[in-house]
Design a protein around this motif. Structure first.
Motif, PDB file in Angstrom:
ATOM      1  N   ARG A   1       0.829  -1.205   0.000  1.00  0.00           N
ATOM      2  CA  ARG A   1       0.000   0.000   0.000  1.00  0.00           C
ATOM      3  C   ARG A   1       0.864   1.257   0.000  1.00  0.00           C
ATOM      4  O   ARG A   1       0.593   2.208  -0.734  1.00  0.00           O
ATOM      5  N   ALA A   2       1.907   1.248   0.827  1.00  0.00           N
ATOM      6  CA  ALA A   2       2.784   2.418   0.917  1.00  0.00           C
ATOM      7  C   ALA A   2       3.478   2.693  -0.414  1.00  0.00           C
ATOM      8  O   ALA A   2       3.608   3.855  -0.836  1.00  0.00           O
ATOM      9  N   LEU A   3       3.929   1.640  -1.092  1.00  0.00           N
ATOM     10  CA  LEU A   3       4.606   1.820  -2.372  1.00  0.00           C
ATOM     11  C   LEU A   3       3.642   2.299  -3.452  1.00  0.00           C
ATOM     12  O   LEU A   3       4.003   3.131  -4.291  1.00  0.00           O
ATOM     13  N   LEU A   4       2.415   1.796  -3.438  1.00  0.00           N
ATOM     14  CA  LEU A   4       1.428   2.275  -4.412  1.00  0.00           C
ATOM     15  C   LEU A   4       1.183   3.768  -4.224  1.00  0.00           C
ATOM     16  O   LEU A   4       1.156   4.531  -5.204  1.00  0.00           O
ATOM     17  N   LYS A   5       1.003   4.194  -2.996  1.00  0.00           N
ATOM     18  CA  LYS A   5       0.769   5.619  -2.738  1.00  0.00           C
ATOM     19  C   LYS A   5       1.968   6.464  -3.161  1.00  0.00           C
ATOM     20  O   LYS A   5       1.815   7.575  -3.672  1.00  0.00           O
ATOM     21  N   THR A   6       3.178   5.924  -2.960  1.00  0.00           N
ATOM     22  CA  THR A   6       4.395   6.679  -3.258  1.00  0.00           C
ATOM     23  C   THR A   6       4.731   6.681  -4.739  1.00  0.00           C
ATOM     24  O   THR A   6       5.141   7.716  -5.290  1.00  0.00           O
ATOM     25  N   CYS A   7       4.564   5.567  -5.410  1.00  0.00           N
ATOM     26  CA  CYS A   7       5.129   5.377  -6.746  1.00  0.00           C
ATOM     27  C   CYS A   7       4.130   5.421  -7.901  1.00  0.00           C
ATOM     28  O   CYS A   7       4.550   5.406  -9.065  1.00  0.00           O
ATOM     29  N   PHE A   8       2.840   5.483  -7.603  1.00  0.00           N
ATOM     30  CA  PHE A   8       1.878   5.530  -8.703  1.00  0.00           C
ATOM     31  C   PHE A   8       2.087   6.774  -9.561  1.00  0.00           C
ATOM     32  O   PHE A   8       1.782   6.763 -10.756  1.00  0.00           O
ATOM     33  N   ARG A   9       2.618   7.815  -8.962  1.00  0.00           N
ATOM     34  CA  ARG A   9       2.872   9.053  -9.715  1.00  0.00           C
ATOM     35  C   ARG A   9       3.836   8.838 -10.887  1.00  0.00           C
ATOM     36  O   ARG A   9       3.875   9.635 -11.832  1.00  0.00           O
ATOM     37  N   LEU A  10       4.638   7.768 -10.829  1.00  0.00           N
ATOM     38  CA  LEU A  10       5.612   7.501 -11.888  1.00  0.00           C
ATOM     39  C   LEU A  10       4.962   7.084 -13.196  1.00  0.00           C
ATOM     40  O   LEU A  10       5.539   7.234 -14.270  1.00  0.00           O
ATOM     41  N   VAL A  11       3.754   6.521 -13.127  1.00  0.00           N
ATOM     42  CA  VAL A  11       3.141   5.889 -14.297  1.00  0.00           C
ATOM     43  C   VAL A  11       2.595   6.924 -15.276  1.00  0.00           C
ATOM     44  O   VAL A  11       1.899   7.859 -14.892  1.00  0.00           O
ATOM     45  N   LYS A  12       2.927   6.738 -16.540  1.00  0.00           N
ATOM     46  CA  LYS A  12       2.368   7.580 -17.595  1.00  0.00           C
ATOM     47  C   LYS A  12       0.875   7.320 -17.742  1.00  0.00           C
ATOM     48  O   LYS A  12       0.411   6.205 -17.480  1.00  0.00           O
ATOM     49  N   PRO A  13       0.113   8.284 -18.211  1.00  0.00           N
ATOM     50  CA  PRO A  13      -1.261   7.971 -18.628  1.00  0.00           C
ATOM     51  C   PRO A  13      -1.227   6.880 -19.693  1.00  0.00           C
ATOM     52  O   PRO A  13      -0.469   6.953 -20.660  1.00  0.00           O
ATOM     53  N   GLY A  14      -1.996   5.838 -19.472  1.00  0.00           N
ATOM     54  CA  GLY A  14      -1.958   4.691 -20.369  1.00  0.00           C
ATOM     55  C   GLY A  14      -0.989   3.608 -19.928  1.00  0.00           C
ATOM     56  O   GLY A  14      -0.984   2.509 -20.483  1.00  0.00           O
ATOM     57  N   GLY A  15      -0.172   3.915 -18.913  1.00  0.00           N
ATOM     58  CA  GLY A  15       0.806   2.960 -18.401  1.00  0.00           C
ATOM     59  C   GLY A  15       0.240   2.112 -17.273  1.00  0.00           C
ATOM     60  O   GLY A  15      -0.895   2.321 -16.820  1.00  0.00           O
ATOM     61  N   TYR A  16       1.049   1.178 -16.793  1.00  0.00           N
ATOM     62  CA  TYR A  16       0.592   0.180 -15.831  1.00  0.00           C
ATOM     63  C   TYR A  16       1.383   0.216 -14.524  1.00  0.00           C
ATOM     64  O   TYR A  16       2.612   0.363 -14.535  1.00  0.00           O
ATOM     65  N   TYR A  17       0.671   0.050 -13.422  1.00  0.00           N
ATOM     66  CA  TYR A  17       1.273  -0.214 -12.114  1.00  0.00           C
ATOM     67  C   TYR A  17       0.769  -1.594 -11.692  1.00  0.00           C
ATOM     68  O   TYR A  17      -0.457  -1.816 -11.608  1.00  0.00           O
ATOM     69  N   ILE A  18       1.692  -2.518 -11.436  1.00  0.00           N
ATOM     70  CA  ILE A  18       1.324  -3.907 -11.160  1.00  0.00           C
ATOM     71  C   ILE A  18       1.922  -4.342  -9.829  1.00  0.00           C
ATOM     72  O   ILE A  18       3.134  -4.218  -9.610  1.00  0.00           O
ATOM     73  N   ILE A  19       1.067  -4.841  -8.940  1.00  0.00           N
ATOM     74  CA  ILE A  19       1.511  -5.377  -7.653  1.00  0.00           C
ATOM     75  C   ILE A  19       1.496  -6.894  -7.735  1.00  0.00           C
ATOM     76  O   ILE A  19       0.459  -7.502  -8.023  1.00  0.00           O
TER      77      ILE A  19
END
Length: 272
Positions: free
Chosen positions: A157-175
């Motif tokens: 959860r902490a990493l999602l809150k911190t690192c989701f900003r890195l993702v481009k529109p159209g890009g993916y964040y995968i846990i």
């Protein structure tokens, strides 16, 4: 004679095109593999990643997501490199991408991998939750961010809150490796309010799926026997779930419109 030559030339071209289309094989271009069927699956076997089809089976999902676009992907981050096997796979699977990877514990093998592939691989020992600014990463610069760190629900959860900003529109964040054996792991599906306002916003405002990659595992009993009940107890309670978030390029409409019960499957409501 010219007609015969032209016919033979045309026939040769058609045969070559047919072979390329129906029988894809490894194609080398400047030492970069461009075409090979089930490429990521084979890379995971080769380098020993537990993302392989006979382990967590994540390669099934990743190939569905990225096989057609992998040559266009330019920036990938994996959080949690450990010994480096999956990093090696990503390096070759995304041949045009810079691969950024972070871990809190250094390994000699990962250092060596980073030295060998220093042209596109960037390795740093860093806790992104505590020291994110030291990574010098640019917001909305990543096509793909894969979180494969400690697998503890609180850190996910902490990493999602911190690192989701890195993702481009159209890009993916995968846990990866969401523990369904832990009640906190099940919160992604059953108790979204427990995740906090910031994560709720990420999940509600983007495109999200929760994936069980163990469906169709060809040797599930052997895989289960390699793990304690802490990780796997049965086909439902295990740690091979993925949360996949695609950052929307355009915001959702503020108006909720459900078609079930009012429009869907009603012939009189069909619009021509």
């Amino acid at each position: 004679r010219m007609k015969v030559i032209r016919f033979l030339a045309a026939a040769t071209c058609l045969i070559l095109l047919w072979q390329i289309y129906f029988y894809p094989r490894k194609l080398e271009f400047n030492s970069t593999v461009i075409i090979e069927p089930h490429f990521l699956e084979n890379l995971s076997y080769k380098f020993g990643s537990d993302k392989s089809k006979d382990d967590h089976k994540y390669t099934d999902m990743y190939q569905m997501l990225f096989d057609k676009s992998r040559l266009d992907i330019l920036n990938v981050t994996e959080i949690g490199s450990n010994a480096g096997q999956s990093i090696q796979a990503w390096y070759f699977y995304f041949p045009n991408a810079h691969i950024f990877t972070y871990d809190v514990i250094p390994t000699d093998s990962m250092r060596k991998i980073a030295e060998i592939h220093s042209d596109r691989l960037h390795y740093q020992i860093l806790d992104l939750v505590k020291d994110y600014d030291k990574a010098a990463l640019v917001d909305e610069s990543m096509d793909v961010v894969i979180e494969d760190a400690s697998h503890w629900p609180s850190q996910q959860r902490a990493l999602l809150k911190t690192c989701f900003r890195l993702v481009k529109p159209g890009g993916y964040y995968i846990i990866e490796d969401i523990w369904y054996t832990k009640s906190e792991g099940r919160d992604w599906q059953t108790n979204i309010s427990a995740l906090g306002t910031e994560i709720q916003t990420i999940l509600l405002e983007n495109d999200v799926v929760f994936v069980d990659t163990h469906v169709g595992h060809r040797d599930w009993k052997s895989w289960k026997n390699q793990h304690s009940a802490k990780y796997i107890t049965d086909h439902l309670h295990h740690n091979s779930y993925l949360l996949i978030v695609r950052k929307r390029m355009h915001p959702l409409s503020p108006h909720i419109k459900m078609n079930a019960g009012s429009v869907a499957m009603k012939a009189e409501k069909v619009i021509f």
